[in-house]
Design a protein around this motif. Structure first.
Motif, short mmCIF file in Angstrom:
data_model
loop_
_atom_site.label_atom_id
_atom_site.label_comp_id
_atom_site.label_asym_id
_atom_site.label_seq_id
_atom_site.Cartn_x
_atom_site.Cartn_y
_atom_site.Cartn_z
N PRO A 112 0.63 -1.40 0.34
CA PRO A 112 -0.34 -0.03 -0.13
C PRO A 112 1.26 1.07 -0.26
O PRO A 112 1.99 1.74 0.79
CB PRO A 112 -0.99 -0.43 0.76
N GLY A 113 0.29 1.86 -0.40
CA GLY A 113 1.05 3.74 -0.44
C GLY A 113 0.96 4.24 0.78
O GLY A 113 -0.20 4.22 1.28
N ARG A 114 0.74 5.78 0.39
CA ARG A 114 0.38 6.18 1.23
C ARG A 114 -0.81 7.00 0.87
O ARG A 114 -1.22 8.25 2.07
CB ARG A 114 1.54 7.61 1.83
N ASN A 115 -1.49 7.25 0.05
CA ASN A 115 -2.37 8.58 -0.44
C ASN A 115 -3.55 7.54 -1.12
O ASN A 115 -4.04 6.83 -1.62
CB ASN A 115 -2.00 9.05 -1.63
N ILE A 116 -4.65 7.87 -1.12
CA ILE A 116 -6.16 7.57 -1.27
C ILE A 116 -6.88 9.00 -1.70
O ILE A 116 -6.72 10.20 -1.00
CB ILE A 116 -6.90 7.35 -0.56
N ALA A 117 -7.02 9.15 -2.85
CA ALA A 117 -7.77 9.94 -4.02
C ALA A 117 -9.17 9.80 -3.73
O ALA A 117 -10.01 8.93 -4.23
CB ALA A 117 -6.80 10.62 -5.21
N ILE A 118 -10.25 10.52 -3.65
CA ILE A 118 -11.60 10.96 -4.01
C ILE A 118 -11.96 12.04 -4.85
O ILE A 118 -11.26 13.07 -4.94
CB ILE A 118 -12.92 11.13 -3.02
N LYS A 119 -12.23 11.43 -6.51
CA LYS A 119 -12.03 12.56 -7.31
C LYS A 119 -13.49 13.42 -7.58
O LYS A 119 -14.65 12.43 -7.23
CB LYS A 119 -11.27 11.89 -8.74
N VAL A 120 -14.15 14.08 -7.16
CA VAL A 120 -15.22 14.39 -6.50
C VAL A 120 -15.85 15.88 -8.06
O VAL A 120 -15.02 16.44 -8.56
CB VAL A 120 -15.70 15.38 -5.46
N ILE B 66 -16.67 15.08 10.24
CA ILE B 66 -15.92 14.15 10.37
C ILE B 66 -14.98 14.16 10.86
O ILE B 66 -14.27 13.61 12.01
CB ILE B 66 -15.02 13.08 9.22
N GLY B 67 -14.24 14.80 10.85
CA GLY B 67 -13.05 15.71 11.93
C GLY B 67 -12.06 16.32 11.82
O GLY B 67 -10.98 15.78 12.46
N LEU B 68 -11.65 15.11 10.47
CA LEU B 68 -10.46 15.20 9.86
C LEU B 68 -9.56 16.34 9.59
O LEU B 68 -10.02 17.62 9.43
CB LEU B 68 -10.17 14.30 8.70
N ARG B 69 -8.31 16.49 10.43
CA ARG B 69 -7.22 17.46 10.31
C ARG B 69 -6.69 17.71 8.96
O ARG B 69 -6.40 16.44 8.10
CB ARG B 69 -6.08 17.15 10.76
N VAL B 70 -6.52 18.85 8.58
CA VAL B 70 -6.31 19.42 6.71
C VAL B 70 -4.95 19.29 6.98
O VAL B 70 -4.70 20.03 8.39
CB VAL B 70 -7.16 20.71 6.48
N PHE C 263 -6.27 15.25 3.52
CA PHE C 263 -6.76 14.99 5.32
C PHE C 263 -6.15 14.21 5.77
O PHE C 263 -4.82 12.56 5.23
CB PHE C 263 -8.60 14.47 5.58
N ASP C 264 -5.44 14.20 7.20
CA ASP C 264 -4.62 13.04 7.33
C ASP C 264 -5.67 12.10 7.52
O ASP C 264 -6.93 12.18 8.74
CB ASP C 264 -3.75 13.57 9.05
N PHE C 265 -5.36 10.62 7.36
CA PHE C 265 -6.27 9.85 7.52
C PHE C 265 -5.49 8.58 8.52
O PHE C 265 -5.16 7.61 6.98
CB PHE C 265 -6.91 9.24 6.32
#
Length: 115
Positions: free
Chosen positions: A4-12, A28-32, A42-44
């Motif tokens: 696994p890499g370190r990035n997940i993207a949601i293309k919107v 959700i309160g994720l930190r930018v 966001f930190d996930f």
């Protein structure tokens, strides 16, 4: 080896971008962690979840990242199509591909100290 890499993207789509960013940031309160003109990171839980604004898109897509020290061999092992036309790979050694369900996957060589 593929990992696994370190990035997940949601293309919107552009018309859903503001409310999608607000959902992850405010509800959700994720930190930018990073703000770009058309992307919000966001930190996930140690990964980066990117919400990318894509004007020409009509629906959301999830894109994943995999690491491999040999992206060409990894692409051959996956038996997936090379789809490098999807997005420029500036400064990245790797390939865009997709899984059987159509989820876009970036198979790339990690940069020094990135893992």
């Amino acid at each position: 080896m593929i990992r696994p890499g370190r990035n997940i993207a949601i293309k919107v789509p552009q018309h859903r971008w503001d409310e999608t960013v607000a959902f992850y940031r405010d509800r959700i309160g994720l930190r930018v962690t990073r703000e770009l003109s058309a992307s919000m990171g966001f930190d996930f839980n140690g990964f980066t979840l990117w919400i990318d604004r894509v004007p020409q898109q009509s629906q959301a897509d999830v894109w994943l990242e995999l690491f491999s020290d040999d992206p060409d061999a990894a692409l051959a092992r996956l038996g997936s199509p090379q789809r490098d036309e999807l997005e420029p790979l500036d400064g990245v050694t790797g390939h865009w591909t997709s899984d059987p369900a159509g989820v876009v996957v970036l198979v790339r060589k990690p940069r020094e100290g990135e893992e």
